[in-house]
Design an enzyme around this catalytic site. Structure first.
Site, PDB file in Angstrom:
ATOM      1  N   GLU A   1      45.388  34.663  36.161  1.00  0.00           N
ATOM      2  CA  GLU A   1      46.086  35.312  35.035  1.00  0.00           C
ATOM      3  C   GLU A   1      47.191  34.407  34.502  1.00  0.00           C
ATOM      4  OE1 GLU A   1      46.888  38.952  37.152  1.00  0.00           O
ATOM      5  OE2 GLU A   1      44.735  39.366  37.143  1.00  0.00           O
TER       6      GLU A   1
ATOM      7  N   GLU B   1      39.363  33.166  44.110  1.00  0.00           N
ATOM      8  CA  GLU B   1      39.291  34.403  43.317  1.00  0.00           C
ATOM      9  C   GLU B   1      38.427  34.158  42.085  1.00  0.00           C
ATOM     10  OE1 GLU B   1      42.864  37.112  44.194  1.00  0.00           O
ATOM     11  OE2 GLU B   1      43.445  35.833  42.554  1.00  0.00           O
TER      12      GLU B   1
ATOM     13  N   HIS C   1      47.500  31.667  40.051  1.00  0.00           N
ATOM     14  CA  HIS C   1      46.642  32.826  39.793  1.00  0.00           C
ATOM     15  C   HIS C   1      45.960  32.662  38.434  1.00  0.00           C
ATOM     16  CE1 HIS C   1      45.222  36.881  39.193  1.00  0.00           C
ATOM     17  NE2 HIS C   1      45.344  37.039  40.494  1.00  0.00           N
TER      18      HIS C   1
ATOM     19  N   GLY D   1      39.617  42.680  39.071  1.00  0.00           N
ATOM     20  CA  GLY D   1      39.875  43.916  38.337  1.00  0.00           C
ATOM     21  C   GLY D   1      38.646  44.482  37.644  1.00  0.00           C
TER      22      GLY D   1
ATOM     23  N   SER E   1      38.321  42.399  43.318  1.00  0.00           N
ATOM     24  CA  SER E   1      37.746  43.718  43.601  1.00  0.00           C
ATOM     25  C   SER E   1      37.438  43.919  45.088  1.00  0.00           C
ATOM     26  CB  SER E   1      36.505  43.961  42.740  1.00  0.00           C
ATOM     27  OG  SER E   1      36.866  43.935  41.368  1.00  0.00           O
TER      28      SER E   1
HETATM   29  P1  13P Z   1      41.753  43.017  42.093  1.00  0.00           P
HETATM   30  O1  13P Z   1      41.749  43.240  43.595  1.00  0.00           O
HETATM   31  O2  13P Z   1      42.456  44.111  41.342  1.00  0.00           O
HETATM   32  O3  13P Z   1      40.408  42.680  41.571  1.00  0.00           O
HETATM   33  O4  13P Z   1      42.670  41.719  41.837  1.00  0.00           O
HETATM   34  C1  13P Z   1      42.454  40.595  42.621  1.00  0.00           C
HETATM   35  C2  13P Z   1      43.540  39.630  42.361  1.00  0.00           C
HETATM   36  O5  13P Z   1      43.683  39.101  41.271  1.00  0.00           O
HETATM   37  C3  13P Z   1      44.488  39.343  43.447  1.00  0.00           C
HETATM   38  O6  13P Z   1      45.301  38.272  43.153  1.00  0.00           O
END
Ligand code: 13P
Length: 249
Positions: free
Chosen positions: A96, A166, A94, A172, A212
């Site tokens: 993050e 992603e 991911h 987000g 999102s």
């Molecule tokens: P959001 O749907 O909050 O944008 O996050 C997506 C995400 O990072 C799923 O792994």
């Protein structure tokens, strides 16, 4: 043919009681979905939620696992431990984790191999940041991410992986990739898989969109030939919202 999947990624949200309440609610309202449904929860929820959803259509995923098999790695959770909770999937790579925890291509390569060795199916995330998109570099970014961490796998092992595109600028932020932008890069990603492993593996590869994605835009995204579902962050934290995305199939 490949599976359609709607997967939630709860990230670092919900304490154990709140997580159990959400899983219980989902168990009650999700029946006969037209896609596979997965919820990705924090480690501490996995055993309880897996037991709660035993024999249910909803499958359980971890959000990470260690890059080492076992030993003196204080605070880490191994793929074997994740598997022992009853979870079937493991989100890896991911953005993050890449950005905040320094996960490199090499580290992710280890994690993917350990997940597979422990019979967990990786949901492997790729995607470019805003500056890379603005510079038109999104294709080379996702190519390097695949080559760096998963294109070393045998065709058999690669066949067990789910990919999730992603774009970091869409996570987000409320800024979703348009269905056209997402379809274009999903088709490119599938083309890379075909080049590496052949058409059959590419046709069978599930590629999710994340960033999102919500009840309003899910149907438009999922209608595209190379978008096989979604990896959902914020909208997976409320049962009704998540169910509405599942119902987009
Ligand atoms: P959001 O749907 O909050 O944008 O996050 C997506 C995400 O990072 C799923 O792994």
């Amino acid at each position: 043919m490949r599976k359609n999947i709607v997967a939630g990624n709860w990230k670092m949200n919900k304490n154990l009681q709140e997580g159990v309440a959400l899983a219980t609610e989902l168990k009650e309202i999700v029946s006969n979905p037209n896609c596979e449904v997965i919820i990705g929860t924090p480690f501490i929820h996995l055993a309880t939620v897996s037991e709660l959803l035993k024999d249910n259509v909803i499958k359980v995923s971890a959000e990470n696992c260690a890059d080492k098999a076992s030993g003196a790695y204080t605070g880490e959770v191994s793929a074997e431990m994740v598997k022992s909770t009853g979870a079937e999937y493991c989100i890896l790579g991911h953005s993050e984790r890449r950005a905040y925890y320094g996960e490199t291509y090499e580290i992710l390569k280890e994690k993917v191999q350990l997940a597979l060795a422990n019979d967990l199916k990786p949901i492997f995330c790729i995607g470019e940041v805003k500056e890379e998109r603005e510079a038109g570099k999104q294709n080379e970014v996702v190519k390097a991410q695949l080559e760096g961490s998963v294109f070393n796998l045998s065709a058999e092992d690669f066949g067990k992986i789910v990919l999730a595109y992603e774009p970091v600028w869409a996570i987000g932020t409320g800024l979703t990739a348009t269905p056209e932008q997402a379809q274009e890069i999903h088709a490119y990603i599938r083309g890379l898989v075909a080049e590496k492993y052949g058409n059959e593996v590419a046709d069978n590869c599930t590629i999710l969109y994340g960033g999102s994605c919500n009840a309003k835009n899910a149907a438009g995204l999922f209608a595209n030939p190379d978008i096989d579902g979604g990896l959902i962050g914020g909208a997976s934290l409320k049962a009704e919202d998540f169910k509405a995305i599942i119902d987009a199939f």
